[in-house]
Design a protein around this motif. Structure first.
Motif, PDB file in Angstrom:
ATOM      1  N   HIS A 197       0.848  -1.196   0.000  1.00  0.00           N
ATOM      2  CA  HIS A 197       0.000   0.000   0.000  1.00  0.00           C
ATOM      3  C   HIS A 197       0.882   1.244   0.000  1.00  0.00           C
ATOM      4  O   HIS A 197       1.432   1.654   1.034  1.00  0.00           O
ATOM      5  CB  HIS A 197      -0.911  -0.019   1.221  1.00  0.00           C
ATOM      6  N   TYR A 220       1.405   4.155   2.597  1.00  0.00           N
ATOM      7  CA  TYR A 220       2.108   3.918   3.856  1.00  0.00           C
ATOM      8  C   TYR A 220       3.616   4.080   3.741  1.00  0.00           C
ATOM      9  O   TYR A 220       4.337   3.928   4.736  1.00  0.00           O
ATOM     10  CB  TYR A 220       1.805   2.502   4.375  1.00  0.00           C
ATOM     11  N   GLU A 221       4.114   4.401   2.548  1.00  0.00           N
ATOM     12  CA  GLU A 221       5.560   4.587   2.392  1.00  0.00           C
ATOM     13  C   GLU A 221       6.092   5.640   3.362  1.00  0.00           C
ATOM     14  O   GLU A 221       7.202   5.509   3.891  1.00  0.00           O
ATOM     15  CB  GLU A 221       5.896   4.993   0.955  1.00  0.00           C
ATOM     16  N   MET A 258       5.359   6.174   6.291  1.00  0.00           N
ATOM     17  CA  MET A 258       5.524   5.653   7.645  1.00  0.00           C
ATOM     18  C   MET A 258       6.911   5.071   7.879  1.00  0.00           C
ATOM     19  O   MET A 258       7.332   4.917   9.035  1.00  0.00           O
ATOM     20  CB  MET A 258       4.454   4.586   7.918  1.00  0.00           C
ATOM     21  N   MET A 262       0.842   0.558  13.670  1.00  0.00           N
ATOM     22  CA  MET A 262      -0.141   0.343  12.611  1.00  0.00           C
ATOM     23  C   MET A 262       0.489  -0.341  11.405  1.00  0.00           C
ATOM     24  O   MET A 262       1.615  -0.038  11.017  1.00  0.00           O
ATOM     25  CB  MET A 262      -0.741   1.683  12.166  1.00  0.00           C
ATOM     26  N   ALA A 263      -0.248  -1.287  10.784  1.00  0.00           N
ATOM     27  CA  ALA A 263       0.130  -1.897   9.502  1.00  0.00           C
ATOM     28  C   ALA A 263       1.557  -2.444   9.531  1.00  0.00           C
ATOM     29  O   ALA A 263       2.309  -2.300   8.569  1.00  0.00           O
ATOM     30  CB  ALA A 263      -0.025  -0.883   8.370  1.00  0.00           C
ATOM     31  N   ILE A 281       2.657  -4.659   6.582  1.00  0.00           N
ATOM     32  CA  ILE A 281       2.715  -3.912   5.319  1.00  0.00           C
ATOM     33  C   ILE A 281       3.936  -3.011   5.290  1.00  0.00           C
ATOM     34  O   ILE A 281       4.659  -2.956   4.283  1.00  0.00           O
ATOM     35  CB  ILE A 281       1.424  -3.093   5.113  1.00  0.00           C
ATOM     36  N   THR A 282       4.196  -2.297   6.385  1.00  0.00           N
ATOM     37  CA  THR A 282       5.355  -1.401   6.374  1.00  0.00           C
ATOM     38  C   THR A 282       6.657  -2.185   6.277  1.00  0.00           C
ATOM     39  O   THR A 282       7.616  -1.728   5.640  1.00  0.00           O
ATOM     40  CB  THR A 282       5.360  -0.492   7.622  1.00  0.00           C
TER      41      THR A 282
END
Length: 459
Positions: free
Chosen positions: A380, A383-384, A386, A402-403, A406-407
């Motif tokens: 996603h 979210y880069e 982050m 969070m996430a 994904i991160t």
């Protein structure tokens, strides 16, 4: 007992597979003595039930395995493996199984014979199986052997499977199949520009290293990268004891990659395979890397270390950057990377990330065929931000929680050089016994990948 089928020609006891809704019709077609025996013993054809039926000489004349209902089968896999575990010793021949289920059920039967007995004798299943008609017996035996390799490696504690022993496992596998294996160890990691692998592993008694294995000289190029953290204390951000108990499995990505590599090489897939495994122990000593340190990766990106317990992505980053320099057709990484992935999908699903919709479609279909469940997760892009701390190019442990999976995947993608890349965030552990999967180490995603590779790479 080896994870193999019985020798062809071995006399076999018929094993009838009967679903609940077909039980009465099946019983009506049997001799009265057989039907009476099964009714008397309470056989209902429920999933997991198995019953031997005696012959006139006191032996086993036939056996019956329950196949439950469609609803009960949908809640699990390897349904006949339970029969393998409970039937008397002997060789059995399956009858009445839907042809489309034969391969998965036959593999499950083989895997039911796995037992990790390095430290204590274990009671493995003794019921052998004659390979069902239409099944590629040799292929399934190779897959079972690759899975057993993965399980053995994950199950072995770090005292006996530190960086030295994991290196030996890799080089032994390479020698078996005539692959080339190079090991870059200790200070040579700095000289060869693999600084983050060195930083993470330098505090341990056994030196950090990168294992680089290559096999095959024709066909598309596939590079597998596996996280080989032999034990993870968390480093100076020390894990609590309750979180450290399973950290012998933090090399589960490397173990799964090695199991998949075994399958690819033993089956002779027409491709060029490269396996990169960064091998470390994340330990605590005066030389341990610290929170707040800024490391420079192989590809020049700087990384702020905000938590030394997010070390897996650091060692993978250098390995991925090296992988990208070889411009393979596909890079796949596998790692026991985040607790967030377990919160998201639990222990039974292998979540994966890819930007390649063709690969995802092929992989999802393959996973369903071979009963090796996977689940696509998103790279996603919003979210880069982050993972960009400001003081350095990247943050290894964004705050907020969070996430998290994904991160971590976005972090790794920064090192894949823009090449086709797929990342698996696996658990590599079976928390409770299940059909063909005893409690302990387990492969995740490897069989699905093996099934999908011919379509994905055009083999």
């Amino acid at each position: 007992m080896p994870l193999t089928f019985a020798d062809p020609g071995t006399p076999a006891i018929p094993l009838h597979v009967v679903a609940e809704d077909g039980l009465e019709a099946w019983l009506a077609a049997q001799p009265e003595a057989t039907a009476s025996w099964l009714r008397a013993t309470g056989f209902t054809a429920a999933l997991g039930q198995a019953a031997p039926v005696p012959d006139g000489a006191g032996g086993v004349g036939l056996a019956v395995a329950g196949y439950g209902t469609g609803a009960s089968r949908a809640r699990g896999r390897f349904h006949l493996a339970g029969a393998a575990a409970t039937l008397p010793e002997g060789t059995y021949r399956i009858e009445g199984l839907p042809p489309e289920a034969a391969e998965v059920e036959a593999l499950g039967w083989l895997l039911s014979h796995y037992a990790f007995d390095r430290y204590r004798a274990q009671n493995a299943a003794k019921a052998r199986l004659a390979a069902p008609a239409g099944v590629e017996a040799a292929r399934l035996e190779v897959i079972a052997a690759g899975e057993a390799l993965t399980r053995d490696l994950v199950n072995t504690p770090a005292a006996d499977l530190g960086p030295d022993a994991l290196e030996t496992a890799c080089t032994d596998l390479a020698a078996r199949f005539g692959a080339r294996a190079e090991v870059i160890r200790g200070g040579d990691l700095i000289a060869r520009n693999l600084p983050m692998i060195h930083a993470v592993g330098r505090a341990a008694a056994q030196a950090p290293r990168l294992i680089d294995m290559a096999w095959g000289d024709a066909g598309p190029a596939l590079t597998l990268v596996g996280k080989g953290v032999c034990f993870d204390t968390g480093g100076l951000n020390l894990k609590p004891g309750s979180s450290m108990g399973l950290m012998k499995k933090d090399m589960g990505g490397a173990a799964t990659v090695l199991g998949l590599a075994h399958m690819i090489m033993a089956l002779g897939l027409p491709l060029r395979l490269r396996v990169l495994i960064p091998v470390v122990e994340n330990a605590v000593s005066a030389t341990a890397f610290r929170p707040g340190d800024i490391l420079t990766a192989r590809n020049g990106l700087t990384v702020e270390v905000n938590n030394t317990d997010a070390e897996g992505r650091l060692v993978l980053a250098d390995a991925l950057a090296l992988a990208a320099e070889g411009t393979p057709d596909l890079i796949i990484s596998m790692a026991t990377l985040t607790g967030a992935a377990r919160v998201a999908v639990g222990p039974d699903l292998a979540p994966y990330y890819t930007d390649d919709s063709h690969l995802a479609t092929a992989l999802d279909a393959a996973a369903a065929r071979v009963a090796d469940p996977v689940w696509r997760m998103p790279f996603h892009a919003p979210y880069e931000a982050m993972i960009e701390p400001g003081i350095a190019d990247l943050d290894n442990a964004p705050s907020g929680g969070m996430a998290g999976s994904i991160t971590a995947a976005l972090f790794l993608r920064r090192f894949a050089g823009g090449l086709p890349y797929t990342h698996f965030d696996i658990y590599a552990w079976q928390p409770k016994p299940a059909s063909a999967r005893p409690k302990g180490g387990v492969g995740m995603g490897a069989r699905a990948l093996l099934e999908a590779l011919p379509e994905v790479l055009g083999l």
